[in-house]
Design a protein around this motif. Structure first.
Motif, mmCIF file in Angstrom:
data_model
loop_
_atom_site.group_PDB
_atom_site.id
_atom_site.type_symbol
_atom_site.label_atom_id
_atom_site.label_comp_id
_atom_site.label_asym_id
_atom_site.label_seq_id
_atom_site.Cartn_x
_atom_site.Cartn_y
_atom_site.Cartn_z
ATOM 1 N N ILE A 28 0.841 -1.205 0.000
ATOM 2 C CA ILE A 28 0.000 0.000 0.000
ATOM 3 C C ILE A 28 0.875 1.254 0.000
ATOM 4 C CG2 ILE A 28 -1.625 1.348 1.414
ATOM 5 C CD1 ILE A 28 -2.909 -1.391 2.202
ATOM 6 N N HIS A 33 0.287 5.004 -1.698
ATOM 7 C CA HIS A 33 0.744 6.224 -1.017
ATOM 8 C C HIS A 33 1.759 6.964 -1.891
ATOM 9 C CE1 HIS A 33 -0.557 5.055 3.341
ATOM 10 N NE2 HIS A 33 -1.473 4.783 2.439
ATOM 11 N N HIS A 78 -3.654 11.855 6.661
ATOM 12 C CA HIS A 78 -4.176 10.488 6.801
ATOM 13 C C HIS A 78 -3.069 9.455 6.564
ATOM 14 C CE1 HIS A 78 -7.020 7.146 6.399
ATOM 15 N NE2 HIS A 78 -6.346 6.810 5.313
ATOM 16 N N GLU A 82 -1.379 6.560 9.051
ATOM 17 C CA GLU A 82 -1.257 5.135 8.717
ATOM 18 C C GLU A 82 0.197 4.695 8.795
ATOM 19 O OE1 GLU A 82 -5.147 4.331 5.902
ATOM 20 O OE2 GLU A 82 -3.254 4.786 4.905
ATOM 21 N N PHE A 87 0.061 1.268 10.598
ATOM 22 C CA PHE A 87 0.765 0.223 9.839
ATOM 23 C C PHE A 87 1.947 -0.369 10.632
ATOM 24 C CE2 PHE A 87 -0.546 1.515 5.196
ATOM 25 C CZ PHE A 87 -1.881 1.429 5.541
ATOM 26 N N HIS A 166 -7.482 1.988 -3.453
ATOM 27 C CA HIS A 166 -6.665 2.126 -2.245
ATOM 28 C C HIS A 166 -7.522 1.954 -0.977
ATOM 29 C CE1 HIS A 166 -3.991 5.385 -0.019
ATOM 30 N NE2 HIS A 166 -4.123 4.297 0.703
ATOM 31 N N GLU A 170 -7.763 -1.236 1.829
ATOM 32 C CA GLU A 170 -7.595 -1.070 3.283
ATOM 33 C C GLU A 170 -8.866 -1.489 4.028
ATOM 34 O OE1 GLU A 170 -4.194 2.444 3.087
ATOM 35 O OE2 GLU A 170 -6.244 3.021 3.591
HETATM 36 FE FE LIG Z 1 -3.587 4.315 2.787
#
Ligand SMILES: [Fe+2]
Ligand SMILES: [Fe+2]
Length: 186
Positions: A28, A33, A78, A82, A87, A166, A170
Protein backbone atom coordinates in the motif's frame (compact mmCIF):
# COMPACT_ATOMS: atom_id res chain seq x y z
CA UNK A 1 4.64 15.64 -15.46
CA UNK A 2 1.80 13.17 -15.28
CA UNK A 3 1.77 10.91 -12.22
CA UNK A 4 1.73 7.29 -13.29
CA UNK A 5 -1.05 5.29 -11.70
CA UNK A 6 -0.14 2.05 -9.98
CA UNK A 7 -0.82 -1.03 -12.05
CA UNK A 8 -4.48 -1.83 -11.42
CA UNK A 9 -3.84 -5.59 -11.56
CA UNK A 10 -1.19 -5.35 -8.87
CA UNK A 11 -3.62 -3.36 -6.71
CA UNK A 12 -6.48 -5.85 -7.00
CA UNK A 13 -7.34 -7.16 -3.52
CA UNK A 14 -6.80 -10.88 -3.03
CA UNK A 15 -6.38 -12.23 0.52
CA UNK A 16 -4.26 -15.17 -0.71
CA UNK A 17 -1.87 -12.67 -2.23
CA UNK A 18 -0.93 -11.40 1.24
CA UNK A 19 0.09 -14.31 3.47
CA UNK A 20 1.80 -11.80 5.77
CA UNK A 21 0.09 -8.48 6.48
CA UNK A 22 3.40 -6.62 6.59
CA UNK A 23 3.69 -7.36 2.84
CA UNK A 24 0.32 -5.72 2.35
CA UNK A 25 1.17 -2.57 4.34
CA UNK A 26 4.43 -2.33 2.29
CA UNK A 27 2.47 -2.75 -0.96
CA UNK A 28 0.00 0.00 0.00
CA UNK A 29 2.81 2.42 0.86
CA UNK A 30 4.89 1.58 -2.21
CA UNK A 31 2.03 1.80 -4.71
CA UNK A 32 -0.92 3.87 -3.49
CA UNK A 33 0.74 6.22 -1.02
CA UNK A 34 3.60 6.85 -3.43
CA UNK A 35 1.16 7.56 -6.26
CA UNK A 36 -0.91 9.97 -4.11
CA UNK A 37 2.26 11.89 -3.14
CA UNK A 38 3.26 12.25 -6.80
CA UNK A 39 -0.21 12.98 -8.18
CA UNK A 40 -1.30 15.57 -5.59
CA UNK A 41 1.27 18.27 -6.50
CA UNK A 42 1.03 17.49 -10.20
CA UNK A 43 -2.78 17.75 -10.38
CA UNK A 44 -2.81 20.79 -8.07
CA UNK A 45 -0.40 22.56 -10.43
CA UNK A 46 -2.59 21.66 -13.43
CA UNK A 47 -5.65 23.03 -11.63
CA UNK A 48 -3.87 26.29 -10.76
CA UNK A 49 -2.92 26.67 -14.39
CA UNK A 50 -6.43 25.93 -15.66
CA UNK A 51 -8.05 28.35 -13.22
CA UNK A 52 -5.59 31.08 -14.29
CA UNK A 53 -6.74 30.63 -17.91
CA UNK A 54 -10.18 31.97 -16.99
CA UNK A 55 -13.05 30.64 -19.10
CA UNK A 56 -16.79 30.24 -18.81
CA UNK A 57 -16.27 27.12 -16.70
CA UNK A 58 -13.94 28.87 -14.24
CA UNK A 59 -16.35 28.98 -11.24
CA UNK A 60 -16.68 25.19 -11.26
CA UNK A 61 -12.95 24.78 -11.75
CA UNK A 62 -12.24 27.06 -8.82
CA UNK A 63 -14.50 24.92 -6.67
CA UNK A 64 -12.81 21.75 -7.97
CA UNK A 65 -9.42 23.21 -7.09
CA UNK A 66 -10.59 24.23 -3.62
CA UNK A 67 -11.96 20.76 -2.87
CA UNK A 68 -8.91 19.01 -4.33
CA UNK A 69 -6.46 21.11 -2.30
CA UNK A 70 -8.41 20.40 0.90
CA UNK A 71 -8.59 16.70 0.01
CA UNK A 72 -4.83 16.68 -0.55
CA UNK A 73 -4.14 18.14 2.88
CA UNK A 74 -6.39 15.55 4.49
CA UNK A 75 -4.75 12.72 2.58
CA UNK A 76 -1.23 13.78 3.57
CA UNK A 77 -2.28 13.76 7.23
CA UNK A 78 -4.18 10.49 6.80
CA UNK A 79 -1.27 8.66 5.17
CA UNK A 80 1.10 9.95 7.85
CA UNK A 81 -1.17 8.47 10.55
CA UNK A 82 -1.26 5.13 8.72
CA UNK A 83 2.49 5.06 8.10
CA UNK A 84 3.56 6.27 11.54
CA UNK A 85 0.99 4.69 13.84
CA UNK A 86 -1.34 2.04 12.45
CA UNK A 87 0.76 0.22 9.84
CA UNK A 88 3.85 -0.15 12.09
CA UNK A 89 1.62 -1.76 14.72
CA UNK A 90 0.09 -4.10 12.14
CA UNK A 91 3.66 -4.99 11.11
CA UNK A 92 4.49 -5.71 14.76
CA UNK A 93 1.42 -7.95 15.11
CA UNK A 94 2.38 -9.81 11.92
CA UNK A 95 5.95 -10.18 13.22
CA UNK A 96 4.74 -11.54 16.58
CA UNK A 97 2.51 -14.02 14.76
CA UNK A 98 5.44 -15.14 12.57
CA UNK A 99 7.66 -15.68 15.58
CA UNK A 100 4.96 -17.11 17.82
CA UNK A 101 5.62 -14.39 20.39
CA UNK A 102 3.29 -12.16 22.40
CA UNK A 103 2.09 -9.05 20.53
CA UNK A 104 3.52 -5.78 21.84
CA UNK A 105 1.25 -3.45 23.83
CA UNK A 106 -0.34 -0.82 21.60
CA UNK A 107 -0.47 2.90 22.40
CA UNK A 108 -4.15 3.07 21.37
CA UNK A 109 -5.88 0.12 23.09
CA UNK A 110 -7.47 -2.18 20.56
CA UNK A 111 -6.57 -1.75 16.92
CA UNK A 112 -10.29 -1.17 16.29
CA UNK A 113 -9.81 2.43 17.52
CA UNK A 114 -7.36 3.67 14.86
CA UNK A 115 -9.08 1.49 12.23
CA UNK A 116 -12.37 3.27 12.91
CA UNK A 117 -10.65 6.66 12.57
CA UNK A 118 -9.06 5.63 9.27
CA UNK A 119 -12.41 4.38 7.95
CA UNK A 120 -14.00 7.72 8.84
CA UNK A 121 -11.20 9.53 6.99
CA UNK A 122 -11.83 7.30 3.96
CA UNK A 123 -15.52 8.09 4.02
CA UNK A 124 -14.83 11.82 4.08
CA UNK A 125 -12.26 11.60 1.29
CA UNK A 126 -14.64 9.59 -0.89
CA UNK A 127 -17.40 12.14 -0.29
CA UNK A 128 -15.09 14.88 -1.53
CA UNK A 129 -14.17 12.83 -4.60
CA UNK A 130 -17.89 12.34 -5.24
CA UNK A 131 -18.29 16.14 -5.25
CA UNK A 132 -15.43 16.44 -7.76
CA UNK A 133 -17.22 13.93 -9.97
CA UNK A 134 -20.46 15.89 -9.77
CA UNK A 135 -18.80 19.26 -10.42
CA UNK A 136 -16.99 17.95 -13.50
CA UNK A 137 -19.91 15.91 -14.79
CA UNK A 138 -17.94 12.69 -14.38
CA UNK A 139 -14.71 14.31 -15.53
CA UNK A 140 -16.06 15.19 -18.97
CA UNK A 141 -14.42 18.10 -20.77
CA UNK A 142 -16.81 20.96 -21.65
CA UNK A 143 -17.33 21.71 -25.35
CA UNK A 144 -15.06 24.76 -25.12
CA UNK A 145 -12.45 22.92 -23.00
CA UNK A 146 -8.80 22.92 -24.05
CA UNK A 147 -6.42 19.97 -24.36
CA UNK A 148 -4.97 21.00 -20.96
CA UNK A 149 -8.44 20.90 -19.47
CA UNK A 150 -9.02 17.41 -20.85
CA UNK A 151 -5.66 16.19 -19.55
CA UNK A 152 -6.29 17.61 -16.09
CA UNK A 153 -9.72 15.96 -15.88
CA UNK A 154 -8.29 12.64 -16.96
CA UNK A 155 -5.66 12.93 -14.21
CA UNK A 156 -8.43 13.65 -11.73
CA UNK A 157 -10.39 10.62 -12.96
CA UNK A 158 -7.28 8.45 -12.51
CA UNK A 159 -6.81 9.87 -9.00
CA UNK A 160 -10.43 9.04 -8.17
CA UNK A 161 -10.04 5.46 -9.48
CA UNK A 162 -6.86 4.92 -7.51
CA UNK A 163 -8.40 6.28 -4.30
CA UNK A 164 -11.30 3.84 -4.71
CA UNK A 165 -8.90 0.89 -5.06
CA UNK A 166 -6.67 2.13 -2.25
CA UNK A 167 -9.46 2.63 0.30
CA UNK A 168 -11.19 -0.63 -0.74
CA UNK A 169 -7.96 -2.56 -0.20
CA UNK A 170 -7.60 -1.07 3.28
CA UNK A 171 -11.28 -1.29 4.27
CA UNK A 172 -12.01 -4.77 2.95
CA UNK A 173 -8.68 -6.61 3.23
CA UNK A 174 -6.10 -4.94 5.47
CA UNK A 175 -8.29 -3.71 8.33
CA UNK A 176 -10.52 -6.81 8.73
CA UNK A 177 -7.46 -9.08 8.61
CA UNK A 178 -5.58 -6.91 11.12
CA UNK A 179 -8.59 -7.05 13.48
CA UNK A 180 -8.71 -10.86 13.07
CA UNK A 181 -4.99 -11.10 13.72
CA UNK A 182 -5.33 -9.08 16.92
CA UNK A 183 -8.33 -11.18 18.03
CA UNK A 184 -6.49 -14.42 17.33
CA UNK A 185 -3.56 -13.32 19.49
CA UNK A 186 -5.56 -12.00 22.44
FE1 LIG B 1 -3.59 4.32 2.79
FE1 LIG C 1 -6.27 4.90 4.35
Amino acid sequence: MTARQPDSEAATPSPEQWPDLSLLTRHIIDTHHRYVRTALPSITASLHQLVSQASASAPELMRVREIFVALGEELYAHMAKEEQILFPYIDELAGAKRQGSTPPPSPFGTIANPVRMMEEDHEQALEQVQRLRELTNDYSTPADGTADHRRCLSELAAFDADLQRHTTLENTVLFPRALDLEDGMA
